[in-house]
Design a protein around this motif. Structure first.
Motif, short mmCIF file in Angstrom:
data_model
loop_
_atom_site.label_atom_id
_atom_site.label_comp_id
_atom_site.label_asym_id
_atom_site.label_seq_id
_atom_site.Cartn_x
_atom_site.Cartn_y
_atom_site.Cartn_z
N ARG A 69 1.02 -1.27 0.05
CA ARG A 69 -0.04 0.03 0.10
C ARG A 69 0.71 1.30 -0.14
O ARG A 69 0.69 2.24 0.69
CB ARG A 69 -0.90 0.22 1.20
CG ARG A 69 -1.82 -1.29 1.29
CD ARG A 69 -2.73 -1.39 0.08
NE ARG A 69 -3.76 -0.34 -0.16
CZ ARG A 69 -4.72 -0.35 0.26
NH1 ARG A 69 -5.39 -1.19 0.89
NH2 ARG A 69 -5.66 0.68 -0.07
N ASP A 100 -10.68 -0.93 -2.02
CA ASP A 100 -9.88 0.43 -2.01
C ASP A 100 -9.70 0.61 -3.48
O ASP A 100 -10.12 1.85 -3.86
CB ASP A 100 -8.85 0.48 -1.18
CG ASP A 100 -9.06 0.64 0.16
OD1 ASP A 100 -10.19 0.66 0.58
OD2 ASP A 100 -8.08 0.82 0.89
N ASN A 111 6.91 -4.32 12.31
CA ASN A 111 7.14 -5.52 11.35
C ASN A 111 6.19 -4.93 10.04
O ASN A 111 4.91 -4.92 10.33
CB ASN A 111 6.59 -6.70 11.76
CG ASN A 111 7.60 -7.26 12.83
OD1 ASN A 111 8.83 -6.88 12.94
ND2 ASN A 111 6.97 -7.93 13.71
N GLU A 145 -9.10 10.40 4.02
CA GLU A 145 -8.14 9.51 3.90
C GLU A 145 -8.11 8.13 4.80
O GLU A 145 -7.42 7.20 4.30
CB GLU A 145 -6.81 10.26 3.94
CG GLU A 145 -6.78 11.51 2.96
CD GLU A 145 -5.39 12.21 3.03
OE1 GLU A 145 -4.57 11.80 3.71
OE2 GLU A 145 -5.39 13.29 2.45
N ASN A 146 -8.72 8.47 5.87
CA ASN A 146 -8.64 7.52 6.72
C ASN A 146 -9.56 6.23 6.43
O ASN A 146 -9.35 5.15 7.00
CB ASN A 146 -9.03 7.80 8.21
CG ASN A 146 -7.77 8.87 8.73
OD1 ASN A 146 -6.82 8.90 8.36
ND2 ASN A 146 -8.60 9.66 9.32
N LYS A 147 -10.50 6.54 5.72
CA LYS A 147 -11.36 5.24 5.24
C LYS A 147 -10.50 4.31 4.16
O LYS A 147 -11.09 3.09 4.19
CB LYS A 147 -12.33 5.64 4.21
CG LYS A 147 -13.57 6.66 5.11
CD LYS A 147 -14.82 6.96 4.17
CE LYS A 147 -14.23 7.48 2.91
NZ LYS A 147 -15.37 7.77 1.77
N PHE A 148 -9.28 4.75 3.85
CA PHE A 148 -8.66 3.69 2.99
C PHE A 148 -7.41 3.04 3.62
O PHE A 148 -7.12 3.58 4.69
CB PHE A 148 -7.96 4.50 1.63
CG PHE A 148 -9.04 5.01 0.68
CD1 PHE A 148 -9.38 3.84 -0.17
CD2 PHE A 148 -9.69 6.13 0.82
CE1 PHE A 148 -10.42 4.31 -1.40
CE2 PHE A 148 -10.88 6.25 0.04
CZ PHE A 148 -11.02 5.32 -1.15
N CYS A 149 -7.20 2.16 3.26
CA CYS A 149 -6.02 1.08 3.75
C CYS A 149 -6.51 0.82 5.14
O CYS A 149 -5.57 1.00 6.10
CB CYS A 149 -4.67 2.12 3.85
SG CYS A 149 -3.33 0.94 3.81
N THR A 150 -7.52 0.16 5.49
CA THR A 150 -7.84 -0.36 6.73
C THR A 150 -7.02 -1.59 7.27
O THR A 150 -6.59 -1.68 8.20
CB THR A 150 -9.36 -0.92 6.71
OG1 THR A 150 -10.28 0.12 6.00
CG2 THR A 150 -9.75 -0.97 8.11
N TYR A 151 -6.59 -2.48 6.30
CA TYR A 151 -5.81 -3.50 6.65
C TYR A 151 -4.46 -3.46 5.76
O TYR A 151 -4.72 -3.41 4.65
CB TYR A 151 -6.75 -4.96 6.37
CG TYR A 151 -7.73 -5.05 7.23
CD1 TYR A 151 -7.82 -4.97 8.56
CD2 TYR A 151 -8.94 -5.43 6.57
CE1 TYR A 151 -8.88 -4.93 9.56
CE2 TYR A 151 -10.04 -5.56 7.36
CZ TYR A 151 -9.96 -5.28 8.62
OH TYR A 151 -11.11 -5.63 9.31
N LYS A 152 -3.36 -3.55 6.53
CA LYS A 152 -2.25 -3.80 5.68
C LYS A 152 -1.40 -4.67 6.50
O LYS A 152 -1.70 -4.94 7.83
CB LYS A 152 -1.47 -2.63 5.05
CG LYS A 152 -1.19 -1.64 6.17
CD LYS A 152 -0.29 -0.48 5.37
CE LYS A 152 0.03 0.49 6.61
NZ LYS A 152 0.86 1.61 5.88
N SER A 153 -0.12 -5.11 6.46
CA SER A 153 0.76 -5.90 6.98
C SER A 153 1.62 -5.06 7.88
O SER A 153 2.51 -4.58 7.41
CB SER A 153 1.44 -6.90 6.31
OG SER A 153 2.28 -7.63 7.28
N HIS A 154 1.20 -4.65 9.32
CA HIS A 154 1.88 -3.69 9.92
C HIS A 154 1.58 -4.29 11.34
O HIS A 154 0.42 -4.46 11.67
CB HIS A 154 1.38 -2.22 10.01
CG HIS A 154 2.05 -1.31 10.80
ND1 HIS A 154 2.69 -0.06 10.45
CD2 HIS A 154 2.12 -1.29 12.02
CE1 HIS A 154 3.25 0.38 11.25
NE2 HIS A 154 3.02 -0.26 12.29
N ASP A 201 -8.81 -5.92 1.15
CA ASP A 201 -8.94 -4.40 1.34
C ASP A 201 -8.36 -3.79 0.00
O ASP A 201 -8.98 -2.69 -0.29
CB ASP A 201 -7.98 -4.22 2.69
CG ASP A 201 -8.09 -2.66 3.32
OD1 ASP A 201 -9.56 -2.39 3.47
OD2 ASP A 201 -7.58 -2.18 3.38
N MET A 206 -12.96 14.01 0.85
CA MET A 206 -12.15 12.74 0.77
C MET A 206 -11.79 12.40 2.29
O MET A 206 -10.97 13.34 2.75
CB MET A 206 -11.04 12.84 -0.16
CG MET A 206 -11.61 12.48 -1.39
SD MET A 206 -9.97 12.59 -2.65
CE MET A 206 -10.11 14.66 -2.73
#
Lengths: 397, 107
Positions: free
Chosen positions: A98, A235, A204, B3-12, A231, B1
């Motif tokens: 992302r 998106d 991580n 921005e917080n609505k996007f990218c709810t899930y990522k590998s972090h 997601d 717009m």
């Protein structure tokens, strides 16, 4: 704002300069274009405060951008043809992670056999990497779309390719307007990611993610691979609305642009509509004018955004036509044009649908003669053509 | 717009034990320490600890005797390979499971 007469590559470089990219990584030789040379000039002469990192391959160029973007820097790269293919692994990575990287793809054919000339096979073959793909028609759109691309990428956290035709746009000289820095600063928000690499706040990122969701070290349910990919997809679908808002905002601020999904010419009452991407849609405007003079009811629609695919706009604006003629400089080998099959798939749910004919042309820089386009569209309008899955235009043997 | 609505899930995720899942379930051979040979055990002091140093998953403790966290030990066998006195043996998990079930059936 001032006017210049310059190449499409210089137009792209101005867009990057005005967007205040902070890290630029690029492989400097074939299949690269003078776009990155212009950027290194801007950096060297202090017109752009950025870190310019020449690397030994396109794979490394995108890797540097991935790292820089993870560290919170606005990052840019550019490539063409086999260089884009060499990035393939990292293209998927940048989208899955992302990261809002912007890349210009100067469209060229891919080897073998070796070619350096224009077609769209390079970027079309990367359509499923999760990147947003924008296609532009002239030099002004190149300069403007790079700025809008940073806006879009950062608003939705998805990387964006700005695709423009090799040689036809990249190396020809055309007049265009260059915005002032202050104007662009007012338009384009600063890049402020939710997290940037920080030794005091380690994290991580994109580690091995097991098939199922599991609890993180705080005991909270963490998304699995499938949730993260879901997601990205949802998106991407929603980013069409964001893109439309950005086009409107740019139109309001600069007084040009505004066609987010389809750029239409004489389509309102048209019985048959040509659909294509990139500069070809402007070439078709002459063909439409000539055919209108001969009494044919035709129009042309240029697809501005290919991924995410503007399905709703196509259904609403093109499904009333009798026929759609899809002209492409790329091919899903063994099937038909990728754009043609995408268009057929979105029309499937319409109660009355146009007949869709797929044409392939201009591969490896084969000249696209206006006369040939005229003949092909006229034959379609008069029903004087053989219905086949894919019609090749301009074969010489 | 928004921005917080996007990218709810990522590998972090925050670094910490077990962020990669319970990797101990991957193990087919288990490191077993022979305390008669192990240097810290024999000398009853903080010494050697090559197993602690070289374990790629950080599951060996710097204690006397060294402990191995079987929740996360993948059974790679590096500790056994590197132990200077050959005090660590990699034992098949199946044979350990068989022994345990035999023990249980005695009751």
């Amino acid at each position: 704002m001032h006017h210049v007469i310059e190449s499409g590559n210089v137009a792209a470089a101005h867009g990057v300069r005005l967007s205040r990219a902070q890290v630029i990584a690029a492989y400097p030789i074939t299949p690269q274009t003078p776009l990155t040379e212009k950027l290194s000039e801007f950096v060297e002469s202090d017109q752009l405060q950025a870190e310019y990192i020449p690397v030994e391959s396109e794979h490394s160029a995108l890797s540097v951008c991935i790292a820089a973007s993870s560290a919170g820097a606005r990052s840019f790269t550019a490539t063409s043809a086999n260089g884009l293919l060499y990035m393939n692994e990292q293209l998927h990575w940048a989208a899955g992670a992302r990261l809002p990287i912007v890349m210009c793809v100067v469209n060229r054919g891919v080897g073998a056999p070796w070619t350096i000339w224009n077609d769209h096979q390079d970027s079309i073959s990367q359509r499923d990497t999760g990147w947003i793909q924008l296609y532009v028609c002239d030099h002004q759109q190149i300069a403007d779309t790079v700025i809008k691309a940073f806006y879009l990428a950062e608003a939705v956290s998805i990387p964006v390719m700005v695709c423009y035709d090799g040689y036809i746009l990249s190396h020809t000289y055309m007049p265009f307007q260059v915005a002032e820095k202050e104007e662009v600063d007012e338009f384009l928000p600063r890049f402020s990611p939710n997290y940037a690499l920080d030794p005091l706040n380690p994290a991580n990122l994109n580690t091995v993610t097991l098939p199922d969701c599991r609890e993180d070290i705080r005991g909270e349910k963490a998304p699995g691979y499938m949730e993260i990919r879901h997601d990205l997809h949802s998106d991407l679908r929603r980013s069409l609305d964001v893109w439309t808002d950005i086009e409107d905002k740019f139109l309001h601020k600069f007084g040009r642009g505004g066609s987010a999904c389809l750029e239409k010419y004489q389509c309102e009452d048209a019985e048959n509509i040509v659909v294509c991407m990139g500069s070809l849609s402007y070439q078709f405007r002459d063909v439409v004018d000539m055919l209108r003079d001969r009494g044919y009811s035709v129009g042309v629609a240029g697809i501005r955004i290919y991924r995410p695919f503007p399905d709703q706009a196509i259904r609403e604006q093109l499904s009333r036509a009798k026929g759609l003629l899809v002209f492409e400089k790329a091919l899903s080998y063994g099937n038909q044009g990728a754009l043609a099959s995408d268009i057929k798939s979105v029309l499937y749910s319409c109660s009355s649908k146009p007949f869709v004919q797929s044409y392939v042309l201009g591969l490896g820089g084969r000249q696209i003669k206006t006369q040939d386009l005229l003949g092909a569209v006229e034959n379609f309008c008069t029903g004087n053509f053989a219905e086949d899955n894919l019609h090749w235009l301009g074969l010489q043997i | 717009m928004n921005e917080n609505k996007f990218c709810t899930y990522k590998s972090h995720s925050d670094p910490g034990p077990g962020d990669g899942g319970r990797t101990g379930s991957w193990r087919v051979v288990r490191p077993v320490i022979d305390r008669e040979k192990c240097l810290p055990c024999k000398k009853n002091k903080q010494t050697c600890f090559i197993c602690w140093l070289l374990c790629p998953d950080g599951v060996v403790s710097k204690t006397v005797p060294p402990g191995i966290d079987l929740e996360y030990c993948k059974g790679c066998g590096i500790c056994a390979e590197e132990c200077p006195v050959g005090a660590i043996e990699m034992v098949e998990e199946t044979s350990i499971a068989q022994e345990e079930s035999q023990d249980a059936s005695c009751y």
